[in-house]
Design a protein around this motif. Structure first.
Motif, short mmCIF file in Angstrom:
data_model
loop_
_atom_site.label_atom_id
_atom_site.label_comp_id
_atom_site.label_asym_id
_atom_site.label_seq_id
_atom_site.Cartn_x
_atom_site.Cartn_y
_atom_site.Cartn_z
N PRO A 184 0.81 -1.22 0.00
CA PRO A 184 0.00 0.00 0.00
C PRO A 184 0.84 1.28 0.00
O PRO A 184 0.46 2.27 -0.64
CB PRO A 184 -0.82 -0.12 1.29
N VAL A 185 1.98 1.28 0.69
CA VAL A 185 2.84 2.47 0.70
C VAL A 185 3.40 2.73 -0.70
O VAL A 185 3.47 3.88 -1.16
CB VAL A 185 3.97 2.31 1.73
N ALA A 186 3.81 1.66 -1.40
CA ALA A 186 4.33 1.82 -2.76
C ALA A 186 3.25 2.40 -3.68
O ALA A 186 3.51 3.30 -4.49
CB ALA A 186 4.81 0.48 -3.29
N TRP A 187 2.02 1.90 -3.56
CA TRP A 187 0.92 2.45 -4.35
C TRP A 187 0.64 3.89 -3.96
O TRP A 187 0.29 4.72 -4.82
CB TRP A 187 -0.35 1.60 -4.16
N PHE A 188 0.77 4.22 -2.68
CA PHE A 188 0.53 5.60 -2.23
C PHE A 188 1.50 6.56 -2.91
O PHE A 188 1.10 7.66 -3.32
CB PHE A 188 0.68 5.67 -0.71
N VAL A 189 2.76 6.17 -3.01
CA VAL A 189 3.76 7.03 -3.67
C VAL A 189 3.37 7.25 -5.13
O VAL A 189 3.45 8.39 -5.64
CB VAL A 189 5.16 6.41 -3.55
N VAL A 190 2.93 6.19 -5.82
CA VAL A 190 2.55 6.32 -7.23
C VAL A 190 1.32 7.21 -7.38
O VAL A 190 1.28 8.11 -8.24
CB VAL A 190 2.28 4.92 -7.84
N PHE A 191 0.31 6.98 -6.55
CA PHE A 191 -0.90 7.80 -6.63
C PHE A 191 -0.61 9.25 -6.27
O PHE A 191 -1.16 10.17 -6.88
CB PHE A 191 -1.97 7.23 -5.70
N PHE A 192 0.25 9.47 -5.28
CA PHE A 192 0.58 10.84 -4.90
C PHE A 192 1.31 11.56 -6.03
O PHE A 192 1.10 12.74 -6.26
CB PHE A 192 1.43 10.85 -3.64
N LEU A 193 2.19 10.84 -6.73
CA LEU A 193 2.92 11.42 -7.85
C LEU A 193 1.96 12.00 -8.89
O LEU A 193 2.11 13.15 -9.33
CB LEU A 193 3.83 10.37 -8.49
N VAL A 194 0.96 11.22 -9.28
CA VAL A 194 0.01 11.67 -10.30
C VAL A 194 -0.96 12.69 -9.70
O VAL A 194 -1.28 13.71 -10.33
CB VAL A 194 -0.76 10.47 -10.89
N GLY A 195 -1.43 12.43 -8.49
CA GLY A 195 -2.40 13.33 -7.88
C GLY A 195 -1.84 14.69 -7.58
O GLY A 195 -2.56 15.71 -7.67
N PHE A 196 -0.55 14.77 -7.23
CA PHE A 196 0.01 16.08 -6.91
C PHE A 196 0.14 16.95 -8.16
O PHE A 196 0.06 18.17 -8.07
CB PHE A 196 1.38 15.92 -6.25
#
Length: 377
Positions: free
Chosen positions: A246-258
């Motif tokens: 989940p942390v790895a997915w969070f980094v990916v989602f944050f990259l696009v979301g930011f």
């Protein structure tokens, strides 16, 4: 004899859009890294993350993570041997076991009892009150069958949800606010006019987004790395196995979301010319950043709300990793959610670039959205 015609020095080549974007991004990154406040705040935050994990582990061991010590004699050693939460302390005889209880080296003692009215054959000896924890551990309970067993406890579920929401709120608001502040300061000081003489408006916006996205994701990755180190050195490898993916997915989602949020912060800030006026234009964007944080606080046990959050672009970076941690998301759901988020980021960035390019050079009164988006601007 003819005199040679003096040649004019050649104009420096105007950088292309891609090169200009990278130059602006490099400027944003270096200006932040040279700021003492950014470096100090990052170091302090990482230290707090590591210290919090270590402190939680130590407090857990002292306040209930360790087993309760119980004195036993050879005849009663088997009674405590296989009981979870109890640690047997061998005593030579009953008198020695009672001495351990009186000196408070153990919480209780389990001694043999041959009384006819005691079918168990042993007695629990306490100091000044009945040792409820020992009695509870020794009590016999019927087996329990759960029709829908949760993979994680309510406390861990709540803690992990809050952590995802808090990290998202902190990183998005701090770096998004920095983009907005720099945009207004450059507009107020007229520096933007110098920048736009060599850099196209869209390249300037893209560079700001790219540079701050690199910084934000780098900080998130640093937090994740420190958290992993903290869990490893404190022996909490079981929790690391649960939160790793989940942390790895969070980094990916944050990259696009930011990228989506950065475009909103920059375009909204370009509508005003003074720092004092940024509050009104940034309030809607700040609300979008705060909603995911408060949503996971109040609805972390509501599967329907978390599912909706995982597909709404501005909250997907929190909702989907939480669902992945809880094991309620199918394998294809993060891919679909990420595709929706990426498409939304492209659309919002395109609209934000239109607003930014049409309002960043306009000073004085606040530029309205209709004016920035109209074709006659």
């Amino acid at each position: 004899m003819s005199t040679p015609t003096p040649t004019r020095p050649a104009r420096p080549a105007v950088p292309g859009t891609a090169q200009a974007t990278l130059l602006v991004a490099e400027r944003e990154i270096l200006s932040q890294l040279r700021t003492k406040s950014f470096v100090v705040s990052t170091v302090v935050m990482l230290a707090l993350v590591l210290g919090g994990i270590v402190l939680t582990s130590l407090l857990g061991d002292r306040l209930g993570g360790g087993d309760t010590k119980v004195a036993v004699v050879p005849e009663t050693a088997a009674v405590v041997a296989d009981v979870d939460g109890l640690e047997a302390v061998d005593a030579a005889d009953a008198d020695a076991a009672r001495e351990l209880v009186e000196s408070e080296e153990v919480s209780a003692a389990v001694l043999p009892d041959d009384a006819a009215d005691n079918p168990l054959g042993f007695v629990v000896v306490g100091l000044d009150s009945a040792p409820e924890g020992v009695l509870g551990a020794l009590s016999v309970s019927p087996p329990v069958e759960l029709l829908d067993e949760a993979d994680t406890s309510a406390g861990v579920r709540y803690l992990v949800s809050i952590l995802f929401g808090a990290v998202f709120l902190f990183a998005a608001s701090s770096f998004g606010g920095q983009i907005a502040q720099n945009t207004v300061q450059e507009k107020q000081s007229r520096i933007v006019e110098i920048l736009l003489s060599t850099v196209p408006p869209r390249a300037l916006l893209a560079g700001k987004i790219l540079g701050n996205t690199v910084l934000a994701v780098g900080q998130i990755a640093a937090i994740a790395a420190v958290a992993v180190i903290g869990l490893v050195i404190t022996g909490q490898d079981d929790l690391l196995g649960l939160v790793g993916a989940p942390v790895a997915w969070f980094v990916v989602f944050f990259l696009v979301g930011f990228i989506l949020l950065a475009a909103l912060f920059a375009s909204a800030a370009s509508l005003v010319s003074r720092i004092e006026d940024t509050g009104s234009v940034l309030m809607p964007v700040i609300m979008l950043v705060m909603i995911p944080y408060f949503a996971v606080i109040f609805f972390n046990d509501n599967d329907l709300v978390l599912t909706i959050m995982s597909y709404v672009p501005f909250s997907a970076a929190v909702g989907m990793p939480v669902r992945l941690f809880l094991g309620t998301a199918a394998w294809w759901e993060p891919l679909l959610s990420l595709a929706i988020l990426a498409g939304s980021a492209l659309l919002v960035t395109a609209i934000g670039a239109r607003i930014y390019s049409r309002s960043v050079l306009r000073t004085g009164r606040r530029v309205t959205l209709s004016e920035a988006l109209s074709k006659s601007s």
